[in-house]
Write a protein that holds these residues in place. Structure first.
Motif, PDB file in Angstrom:
ATOM      1  N   ASP A   1       0.890  -1.242  -0.009  1.00  0.00           N
ATOM      2  CA  ASP A   1      -0.021   0.118   0.139  1.00  0.00           C
ATOM      3  C   ASP A   1       1.018   1.365   0.055  1.00  0.00           C
ATOM      4  OD1 ASP A   1      -1.713   2.127   0.401  1.00  0.00           O
ATOM      5  OD2 ASP A   1      -2.908   1.023   2.068  1.00  0.00           O
TER       6      ASP A   1
ATOM      7  N   ALA B   1       0.113   3.768   2.477  1.00  0.00           N
ATOM      8  CA  ALA B   1       0.362   3.597   3.979  1.00  0.00           C
ATOM      9  C   ALA B   1       1.922   3.631   4.274  1.00  0.00           C
ATOM     10  CB  ALA B   1      -0.273   2.262   4.485  1.00  0.00           C
ATOM     11  N   GLY B   2       2.487   3.370   2.878  1.00  0.00           N
ATOM     12  CA  GLY B   2       4.079   2.979   3.225  1.00  0.00           C
ATOM     13  C   GLY B   2       4.554   1.498   2.993  1.00  0.00           C
TER      14      GLY B   2
ATOM     15  N   TRP C   1       6.922  -0.055   4.644  1.00  0.00           N
ATOM     16  CA  TRP C   1       7.479  -0.775   5.738  1.00  0.00           C
ATOM     17  C   TRP C   1       6.145  -0.770   6.496  1.00  0.00           C
ATOM     18  CZ3 TRP C   1      11.622  -2.899   7.921  1.00  0.00           C
ATOM     19  CH2 TRP C   1      11.773  -3.073   9.165  1.00  0.00           C
ATOM     20  N   GLU C   2       5.344   0.039   6.257  1.00  0.00           N
ATOM     21  CA  GLU C   2       4.013  -0.041   7.096  1.00  0.00           C
ATOM     22  C   GLU C   2       3.345  -1.253   6.595  1.00  0.00           C
ATOM     23  OE1 GLU C   2       5.622   3.651   8.151  1.00  0.00           O
ATOM     24  OE2 GLU C   2       5.246   2.946   6.126  1.00  0.00           O
ATOM     25  N   SER C   3       3.294  -1.382   5.238  1.00  0.00           N
ATOM     26  CA  SER C   3       2.506  -2.435   4.652  1.00  0.00           C
ATOM     27  C   SER C   3       3.081  -3.790   5.350  1.00  0.00           C
ATOM     28  CB  SER C   3       2.819  -2.455   3.198  1.00  0.00           C
ATOM     29  OG  SER C   3       2.189  -1.250   2.600  1.00  0.00           O
TER      30      SER C   3
ATOM     31  N   GLN D   1       4.271  -4.481   8.089  1.00  0.00           N
ATOM     32  CA  GLN D   1       4.127  -4.957   9.362  1.00  0.00           C
ATOM     33  C   GLN D   1       2.288  -5.086   9.263  1.00  0.00           C
ATOM     34  OE1 GLN D   1       6.596  -4.811  11.465  1.00  0.00           O
ATOM     35  NE2 GLN D   1       7.598  -3.983   9.485  1.00  0.00           N
ATOM     36  N   LYS D   2       1.453  -4.687   8.365  1.00  0.00           N
ATOM     37  CA  LYS D   2       0.335  -5.097   8.376  1.00  0.00           C
ATOM     38  C   LYS D   2       0.040  -6.280   7.897  1.00  0.00           C
ATOM     39  CE  LYS D   2      -3.953  -4.088   5.857  1.00  0.00           C
ATOM     40  NZ  LYS D   2      -4.595  -3.052   4.885  1.00  0.00           N
ATOM     41  N   HIS D   3       0.981  -6.750   6.958  1.00  0.00           N
ATOM     42  CA  HIS D   3       0.915  -8.129   6.500  1.00  0.00           C
ATOM     43  C   HIS D   3       1.295  -9.133   7.559  1.00  0.00           C
ATOM     44  CE1 HIS D   3      -0.810  -6.580   2.837  1.00  0.00           C
ATOM     45  NE2 HIS D   3       0.346  -6.336   2.419  1.00  0.00           N
ATOM     46  N   LYS D   4       2.440  -8.756   8.311  1.00  0.00           N
ATOM     47  CA  LYS D   4       3.026  -9.674   9.243  1.00  0.00           C
ATOM     48  C   LYS D   4       1.781 -10.205  10.426  1.00  0.00           C
ATOM     49  CE  LYS D   4       6.989  -9.266  11.149  1.00  0.00           C
ATOM     50  NZ  LYS D   4       8.239  -8.504  11.869  1.00  0.00           N
TER      51      LYS D   4
ATOM     52  N   ASP E   1      12.535  -8.188   1.386  1.00  0.00           N
ATOM     53  CA  ASP E   1      11.435  -7.733   2.036  1.00  0.00           C
ATOM     54  C   ASP E   1      10.721  -9.061   3.082  1.00  0.00           C
ATOM     55  OD1 ASP E   1      10.396  -9.035  -0.344  1.00  0.00           O
ATOM     56  OD2 ASP E   1       8.860  -7.295  -0.716  1.00  0.00           O
TER      57      ASP E   1
ATOM     58  N   GLU F   1      11.850  -9.457   6.487  1.00  0.00           N
ATOM     59  CA  GLU F   1      11.194  -8.770   7.484  1.00  0.00           C
ATOM     60  C   GLU F   1       9.677  -9.279   7.921  1.00  0.00           C
ATOM     61  OE1 GLU F   1       9.530  -5.999  10.082  1.00  0.00           O
ATOM     62  OE2 GLU F   1      11.697  -6.440   9.806  1.00  0.00           O
TER      63      GLU F   1
END
Length: 317
Positions: free
Chosen positions: A137, A140-141, A143-145, A147-150, A183, A186
């Motif tokens: 996204d 959203a960014g 890195w932020e994407s 974290q959301k998927h994690k 990626d 992460e």
């Protein structure tokens, strides 16, 4: 167009060849192996055929099993998994073919079919599956994407553990999560590799990192439990480069470096052979089904023999 196995067998019978062909398959001429790197065929390029035809092609090619599509538009629709998947697994066993891998569209437990698919697959002896894909996204960014998927993957990982099945995320060339491979570290690093990891695809890794791909392989090696195998080359159309999949050994993948590194890093697991080049030319698609099968088998066997030659070369068999 879907091909009907009964009409296929009738075609063989009319040619006087049905009895020896089928009897060889049913007496275990092509047993499923127990190798460190068992070879499986990703069913997608043959999904429009009858399942018996798919099994016959696979068995005749010397491939020990199938990596079956259990996803929307696949050989098994997720909504029909409880009825259809057990029947296909049973049919495959008649040809001494393992069905211990599948390709899904699973990305979240919020889909009510996710647990049903994993529960059914696990009960049938399927040990590995490929996850669906996550998107970035941009608003959203990046890195932020991740974290959301994690967070979504954490819930899927819990189901994987519950049903003792491994979910692997395939690195795939492009701008989705997993394109750069880095990626995925992460995305995966907080999960025990036993049940959640990566289905590593060297073709896509080399497309996105012609020289640096080996670094990504080394970085996520502990999470690699299955390997997708295919080759590619570059072509230029309208001044724009495009990666095109070709038969094994006819492209640009550095197979020596790949298999040497796989051995060094002690990676092991099923190899899913992806055939993403035309198995039949347009004129061949009009041939009788038995002739189509001969052409398909010849190409599949050539790819399988190529893979096995490298497994042998690096003593991975």
């Amino acid at each position: 167009m879907k091909q009907n196995r009964r009409s296929f067998i009738n075609t063989i019978a009319a040619a006087g060849a049905a009895v020896p062909f089928i009897s060889h398959l049913e007496t275990g001429l092509f047993p499923a192996g127990q190798e460190k790197f068992p070879l499986r065929l990703f069913s997608k390029p043959l999904d429009n055929y009858d399942f018996g035809f798919i099994c016959e092609c696979t068995a005749r090619s010397g491939i020990g099993g199938l990596d079956l599509t259990v996803r929307p538009g696949g050989k098994v629709e997720p909504a029909q998994v409880e009825e259809k998947l057990p029947a296909l697994v049973a049919d495959a066993k008649k040809f001494n073919l393992a069905v211990d891998m599948m390709v899904s569209g699973i990305v979240s437990v919020s889909d009510p079919l996710t647990e049903k698919v994993l529960k059914t697959a696990s009960s049938l002896g399927i040990k590995y599956y490929r996850l669906g894909y996550y998107e970035f996204d941009y608003k959203a960014g990046i890195w932020e994407s991740l974290q959301k998927h994690k967070a979504s993957l954490k819930e899927v990982a819990a189901l994987n553990k519950k049903y003792s099945i491994h979910g692997g995320y395939q690195n795939h060339a492009g701008s989705r999560v997993g394109g750069p491979v880095w990626d995925l570290y992460e995305l995966l690093r907080d999960f025990p590799p036993e049940f959640t990891g990566c289905q590593y695809d060297v073709r896509h890794a080399m497309v996105e990192g012609a020289n640096a791909w080996i670094l990504g392989l080394r970085l996520i090696a502990p999470w690699i439990k299955t390997l997708a195998i295919k080759d590619f080359t570059w072509i230029t159309t309208g001044g724009k480069p495009r990666a095109v999949t070709v038969p094994m050994g006819e492209g640009m993948v550095n197979w020596d470096m790949f298999f040497k590194t796989v051995k060094e890093l002690n990676i092991s697991g099923p190899l899913t052979m992806h055939v993403e080049y035309p198995l039949l030319e347009k004129t061949e698609q009009q041939l009788p089904l038995i002739q189509q099968q001969d052409i398909i088998v010849k190409k599949l066997k050539k790819d399988a023999d190529f893979i096995n030659s490298f497994l042998s070369k690096y003593e991975l068999i």
